[in-house]
Design a protein around this motif. Structure first.
Motif, PDB file in Angstrom:
ATOM      1  N   TYR A   1      -8.567  -0.237  -0.170  1.00  0.00           N
ATOM      2  CA  TYR A   1      -7.820   0.016   1.067  1.00  0.00           C
ATOM      3  C   TYR A   1      -6.665   0.964   0.763  1.00  0.00           C
ATOM      4  CZ  TYR A   1     -10.378  -4.040   2.773  1.00  0.00           C
ATOM      5  OH  TYR A   1     -11.380  -4.920   3.129  1.00  0.00           O
ATOM      6  N   ARG A   2      -6.395   1.834   1.719  1.00  0.00           N
ATOM      7  CA  ARG A   2      -5.239   2.712   1.614  1.00  0.00           C
ATOM      8  C   ARG A   2      -4.708   2.998   3.011  1.00  0.00           C
ATOM      9  NH1 ARG A   2      -8.161   8.314  -0.209  1.00  0.00           N
ATOM     10  NH2 ARG A   2      -8.916   8.979   1.844  1.00  0.00           N
TER      11      ARG A   2
ATOM     12  N   LEU B   1       0.821  -1.215   0.000  1.00  0.00           N
ATOM     13  CA  LEU B   1       0.000   0.000   0.000  1.00  0.00           C
ATOM     14  C   LEU B   1       0.854   1.264   0.000  1.00  0.00           C
ATOM     15  CD1 LEU B   1      -2.852  -1.003   2.493  1.00  0.00           C
ATOM     16  CD2 LEU B   1      -2.938  -0.922  -0.010  1.00  0.00           C
TER      17      LEU B   1
ATOM     18  N   ARG C   1       1.192   5.333   6.976  1.00  0.00           N
ATOM     19  CA  ARG C   1       2.319   5.658   6.093  1.00  0.00           C
ATOM     20  C   ARG C   1       3.619   5.744   6.864  1.00  0.00           C
ATOM     21  NH1 ARG C   1      -1.629   8.898   3.487  1.00  0.00           N
ATOM     22  NH2 ARG C   1      -1.036  10.736   4.678  1.00  0.00           N
TER      23      ARG C   1
ATOM     24  N   GLY D   1      -0.048   2.562  -3.447  1.00  0.00           N
ATOM     25  CA  GLY D   1      -1.197   3.386  -3.130  1.00  0.00           C
ATOM     26  C   GLY D   1      -2.463   2.576  -2.919  1.00  0.00           C
ATOM     27  N   GLU D   2      -3.610   3.235  -3.064  1.00  0.00           N
ATOM     28  CA  GLU D   2      -4.905   2.605  -2.814  1.00  0.00           C
ATOM     29  C   GLU D   2      -5.115   1.391  -3.720  1.00  0.00           C
ATOM     30  OE1 GLU D   2      -9.492   3.980  -3.554  1.00  0.00           O
ATOM     31  OE2 GLU D   2      -8.192   5.375  -2.461  1.00  0.00           O
ATOM     32  N   GLN D   3      -5.584   0.286  -3.112  1.00  0.00           N
ATOM     33  CA  GLN D   3      -5.759  -0.961  -3.851  1.00  0.00           C
ATOM     34  C   GLN D   3      -7.089  -1.614  -3.472  1.00  0.00           C
ATOM     35  OE1 GLN D   3      -3.397  -2.444  -6.097  1.00  0.00           O
ATOM     36  NE2 GLN D   3      -2.449  -0.414  -5.940  1.00  0.00           N
TER      37      GLN D   3
ATOM     38  N   VAL E   1      -4.719   1.328   8.404  1.00  0.00           N
ATOM     39  CA  VAL E   1      -5.327   1.141   7.086  1.00  0.00           C
ATOM     40  C   VAL E   1      -6.749   1.686   7.111  1.00  0.00           C
ATOM     41  CG1 VAL E   1      -6.183  -0.592   5.445  1.00  0.00           C
ATOM     42  CG2 VAL E   1      -3.905  -0.839   6.445  1.00  0.00           C
TER      43      VAL E   1
END
Length: 204
Positions: free
Chosen positions: A161-162, A111, A168, A115-117, A147
């Motif tokens: 999800y991101r 992620l 981060r 990034g967003e997946q 998350v």
């Protein structure tokens, strides 16, 4: 009217004493009354000065905290006790497990980089993970605030999800571990190959 007195047989005229002039007095100092406009202007000036002041530095904690103040940290303006990973009953142990598990590390690293997946894409990207384990790992990381689960308005609804801002930060640390392991694999494989010889030599 002229008044005379006798002095040594002579008349000497005597004049009336002149009245004294009253002593000059200084006017009392008076302060100008503050006007409402002046008060408002002063307040605006103070407000402008306060707005230009640099923000206060964040409260130190951990290694940056002064001696004797490393057992607490400030979160959202509230001082809270820090975790203790070496204490068996500390809830930070569960967070460590979620972040450093095999699937936790790979989810965070993926992620962070990509990034967003969506769930299906994330599962294809992480080889070997089952749908059950991926769902459990995402729920654990979501519960820790690392998350974010996003439901996209579509038919049927799509879930993506991101990483959160906190996610981060921890994912960046995990990514460094991933990079180090990948780069160190030749040396690690060499050490593994020599292990049987070292064990045999120790048994002699």
């Amino acid at each position: 009217m002229l008044i005379a007195t006798l002095t040594f047989g002579k008349y000497v005229p005597e004049s009336k004493p002149m009245p004294r002039a009253p002593a000059a007095t200084k006017p009392a100092a008076t302060k100008p009354a503050a006007t409402a406009a002046g008060t408002r202007a002063a307040r605006r000036s103070v407000s402008r000065q306060a707005a230009t002041l640099p923000p206060a530095p964040p409260a130190a904690h951990g290694d940056d905290a002064p001696d004797g103040d490393d057992s607490t940290t400030v979160i959202g303006g509230y001082r809270m006790a820090r975790g203790d990973l070496f204490a068996a009953a500390c809830p930070s142990r569960a967070v460590l497990q979620h972040v450093t598990s095999r699937w936790g590390v790979l989810v965070l690293a993926t992620l962070l980089v990509e990034g967003e997946q969506r769930f299906s894409v994330l599962r294809r990207r992480i080889g070997g993970v089952s749908e059950k384990m991926l769902s459990q790992t995402l729920k654990e990381l979501e519960g820790d605030g690392f998350v974010l689960r996003l439901v996209q308005p579509s038919v049927p609804p799509q879930v993506a999800y991101r990483l959160s801002p906190q996610g981060r930060r921890v994912a960046a640390l995990v990514r460094e571990l991933v990079d180090w392991i990948e780069a160190s694999m030749p040396a690690i494989e060499q050490a593994r190959s020599l292990q049987p010889a070292r064990v045999a030599a120790a048994l002699k």
